[in-house]
Design a protein around this motif. Structure first.
Motif, PDB file in Angstrom:
ATOM      1  N   GLN A   4       0.831  -1.198   0.000  1.00 25.85           N
ATOM      2  CA  GLN A   4       0.000   0.000   0.000  1.00 25.85           C
ATOM      3  C   GLN A   4       0.868   1.252   0.000  1.00 25.85           C
ATOM      4  O   GLN A   4       1.890   1.307   0.700  1.00 25.85           O
ATOM      5  N   PRO A   5       0.523   2.245  -0.808  1.00 28.85           N
ATOM      6  CA  PRO A   5       1.315   3.479  -0.807  1.00 28.85           C
ATOM      7  C   PRO A   5       1.228   4.168   0.554  1.00 28.85           C
ATOM      8  O   PRO A   5       0.225   4.079   1.245  1.00 28.85           O
ATOM      9  N   ALA A   6       2.307   4.827   0.926  1.00 29.99           N
ATOM     10  CA  ALA A   6       2.346   5.527   2.208  1.00 29.99           C
ATOM     11  C   ALA A   6       1.332   6.663   2.213  1.00 29.99           C
ATOM     12  O   ALA A   6       1.137   7.355   1.217  1.00 29.99           O
ATOM     13  N   ARG A   7       0.664   6.798   3.341  1.00 30.17           N
ATOM     14  CA  ARG A   7      -0.331   7.854   3.475  1.00 30.17           C
ATOM     15  C   ARG A   7       0.358   9.213   3.543  1.00 30.17           C
ATOM     16  O   ARG A   7       1.359   9.393   4.245  1.00 30.17           O
ATOM     17  N   ALA A   8      -0.150  10.182   2.787  1.00 31.46           N
ATOM     18  CA  ALA A   8       0.436  11.518   2.791  1.00 31.46           C
ATOM     19  C   ALA A   8       0.294  12.149   4.169  1.00 31.46           C
ATOM     20  O   ALA A   8      -0.732  11.988   4.843  1.00 31.46           O
ATOM     21  N   ARG A   9       1.342  12.841   4.569  1.00 31.55           N
ATOM     22  CA  ARG A   9       1.354  13.498   5.867  1.00 31.55           C
ATOM     23  C   ARG A   9       1.296  15.020   5.701  1.00 31.55           C
ATOM     24  O   ARG A   9       1.507  15.549   4.607  1.00 31.55           O
ATOM     25  N   LEU A  10       1.032  15.676   6.826  1.00 31.23           N
ATOM     26  CA  LEU A  10       0.965  17.133   6.820  1.00 31.23           C
ATOM     27  C   LEU A  10       2.279  17.733   6.325  1.00 31.23           C
ATOM     28  O   LEU A  10       2.286  18.702   5.554  1.00 31.23           O
ATOM     29  N   VAL A  11       3.392  17.127   6.737  1.00 29.13           N
ATOM     30  CA  VAL A  11       4.707  17.642   6.331  1.00 29.13           C
ATOM     31  C   VAL A  11       4.920  17.506   4.822  1.00 29.13           C
ATOM     32  O   VAL A  11       5.601  18.330   4.199  1.00 29.13           O
ATOM     33  N   ASP A  12       4.310  16.459   4.223  1.00 22.67           N
ATOM     34  CA  ASP A  12       4.430  16.281   2.776  1.00 22.67           C
ATOM     35  C   ASP A  12       3.710  17.404   2.034  1.00 22.67           C
ATOM     36  O   ASP A  12       4.217  17.933   1.031  1.00 22.67           O
ATOM     37  N   VAL A  13       2.527  17.764   2.521  1.00 24.93           N
ATOM     38  CA  VAL A  13       1.783  18.864   1.908  1.00 24.93           C
ATOM     39  C   VAL A  13       2.564  20.166   2.061  1.00 24.93           C
ATOM     40  O   VAL A  13       2.661  20.966   1.123  1.00 24.93           O
ATOM     41  N   ALA A  14       3.128  20.379   3.263  1.00 25.91           N
ATOM     42  CA  ALA A  14       3.896  21.598   3.506  1.00 25.91           C
ATOM     43  C   ALA A  14       5.090  21.687   2.568  1.00 25.91           C
ATOM     44  O   ALA A  14       5.380  22.754   2.000  1.00 25.91           O
ATOM     45  N   HIS A  15       5.777  20.557   2.355  1.00 19.96           N
ATOM     46  CA  HIS A  15       6.939  20.553   1.462  1.00 19.96           C
ATOM     47  C   HIS A  15       6.519  20.842   0.023  1.00 19.96           C
ATOM     48  O   HIS A  15       7.169  21.637  -0.676  1.00 19.96           O
ATOM     49  N   ALA A  16       5.430  20.221  -0.401  1.00 15.17           N
ATOM     50  CA  ALA A  16       4.971  20.416  -1.778  1.00 15.17           C
ATOM     51  C   ALA A  16       4.508  21.852  -2.021  1.00 15.17           C
ATOM     52  O   ALA A  16       4.696  22.400  -3.114  1.00 15.17           O
ATOM     53  N   ALA A  17       3.905  22.456  -1.004  1.00 17.85           N
ATOM     54  CA  ALA A  17       3.387  23.820  -1.168  1.00 17.85           C
ATOM     55  C   ALA A  17       4.421  24.881  -0.838  1.00 17.85           C
ATOM     56  O   ALA A  17       4.190  26.077  -1.084  1.00 17.85           O
ATOM     57  N   GLY A  18       5.544  24.458  -0.242  1.00 16.64           N
ATOM     58  CA  GLY A  18       6.589  25.406   0.106  1.00 16.64           C
ATOM     59  C   GLY A  18       6.244  26.298   1.277  1.00 16.64           C
ATOM     60  O   GLY A  18       6.655  27.467   1.318  1.00 16.64           O
ATOM     61  N   VAL A  19       5.480  25.755   2.243  1.00 24.82           N
ATOM     62  CA  VAL A  19       5.104  26.533   3.429  1.00 24.82           C
ATOM     63  C   VAL A  19       5.353  25.680   4.673  1.00 24.82           C
ATOM     64  O   VAL A  19       5.763  24.526   4.581  1.00 24.82           O
TER      65      VAL A  19
END
Length: 346
Positions: A4-19
């Motif tokens: 199963q693919p790893a569940r996206a975390r809050l830190v992943d969203v922050a990294h992708a959005a640059g915030v």
């Protein structure tokens, strides 16, 4: 079976959005008090959608407009006094429909960044703080945060958010008992310098000792632990600059236990040679040898009063200091007696 693919975390969203994570949390939870440009909000939402980010159910509950969660920060769970306070706070919070979270904060492991995040991100409705020391970094965080809070068993001057007991009366109660038995050279084992209520208790001890006309009222400071009580007791019992101490009054039950061990290690008897009275009354006091005389403080009531004050603040009531009305109470056991006559017995 495919992995199963790893569940996206809050830190992943922050990294992708640059915030920052804090910004992502506030944007996704609809916080309108956050000063963020519209394009940044859009970027956060797009990153979350692209990653398939779904907030954890527990985190989502905590991040709502009203979390119905309170956080209690205590100096150390090794101090049984705070176990009783926490029990009172937990029960009262539960009666009012709140969840009570517990965090430990002591020297060497101060409230860390994760706790500050809890404050800054508004993931609890309010804070019960029993570990505020002068210069504590949390005080700066609270100055910048609108989160409701009260100081529990601590006093921060000017905050008008202090929930305390009549700790000065505890010193008066202890000294009146010892003086009534005939002790006129009483030592006090105080808490660490700069910590309330220890400072208030020490000042009341010195003031009342002078009112009673005691020959000596030496003070030694120590941590609110067995080791702190033991080292302070040895210091006071060495004598030297003051008449021999015939009784000790400690700031905590743990200190009393350490003091009793130190007295025995010096070849002295309790209470024949040295009487001991401890502050706070917990079940273990009755099972020591000899059973420990104590000044019972309204610890459970302190926890409930702090929750009442905090919830009132959350609901918009004016803030103000609170003193629990229940007065300290002497619990007489076998560790105190009349002092021995010179060359004789007690």
């Amino acid at each position: 079976m495919p992995e199963q693919p790893a569940r996206a975390r809050l830190v992943d969203v922050a990294h992708a959005a640059g915030v920052s994570k804090a910004t992502v949390s506030k944007v996704l939870n609809g916080r309108q008090d956050l000063s963020v440009r519209p394009e940044t909000r859009r970027r956060v939402h797009e990153a979350a959608e692209a990653l398939g980010y779904r907030p954890h159910s527990g985190a989502r509950a905590l991040a709502g407009a009203s979390t119905h969660a309170l956080a209690l920060l205590v100096p150390s769970l090794a101090n049984p006094t705070y176990v009783t306070i926490a029990r009172g706070a937990y029960q009262r919070a539960r009666e009012l429909g709140y969840l009570s979270l517990l965090a430990e904060d002591f020297d060497g492991q101060e409230a860390d960044e994760s706790f500050n995040d809890l404050v800054r991100e508004g993931r609890v409705d309010g804070l019960l703080i029993a570990s505020a020391r002068p210069g504590h970094p949390l005080l700066d965080t609270l100055d910048r945060s609108p989160v409701p809070h009260v100081f529990l068993n601590r006093s921060v001057p000017g905050s008008e958010r202090n929930v305390t007991m009549d700790v000065a009366r505890s010193s008066v109660t202890a000294l009146d008992h010892l003086h009534g038995l005939g002790h006129d050279s009483v030592g006090h084992i105080a808490g660490p310098p700069g910590i309330t209520p220890g400072e208030v208790r020490k000042e009341a001890f010195l003031r009342h000792a002078a009112e009673l006309g005691l020959r000596a009222a030496p003070v030694a400071s120590g941590d609110f632990t067995e080791d702190g009580g033991g080292s302070a007791a040895r210091e006071l019992l060495r004598g030297g600059a003051h008449p021999p101490v015939t009784a000790l009054y400690t700031s905590s039950l743990a200190q009393a236990i350490g003091a009793m061990a130190a007295i025995r290690a010096l070849g002295l008897r309790i209470p024949e040679d040295v009487s001991v009275i401890g502050n706070d009354d917990l079940p273990v006091a009755a099972h020591l040898h000899p059973p420990l005389t104590t000044v019972a403080m309204p610890l459970y009531e302190l926890g409930t009063a702090a929750v009442d004050a905090l919830v009132a603040t959350i609901e918009g009531a004016p803030v103000g200091d609170v003193v629990v009305p229940t007065e300290p109470r002497l619990v007489l056991r076998g560790s105190t007696a009349r002092p021995a006559e010179p060359g004789g017995t007690s």
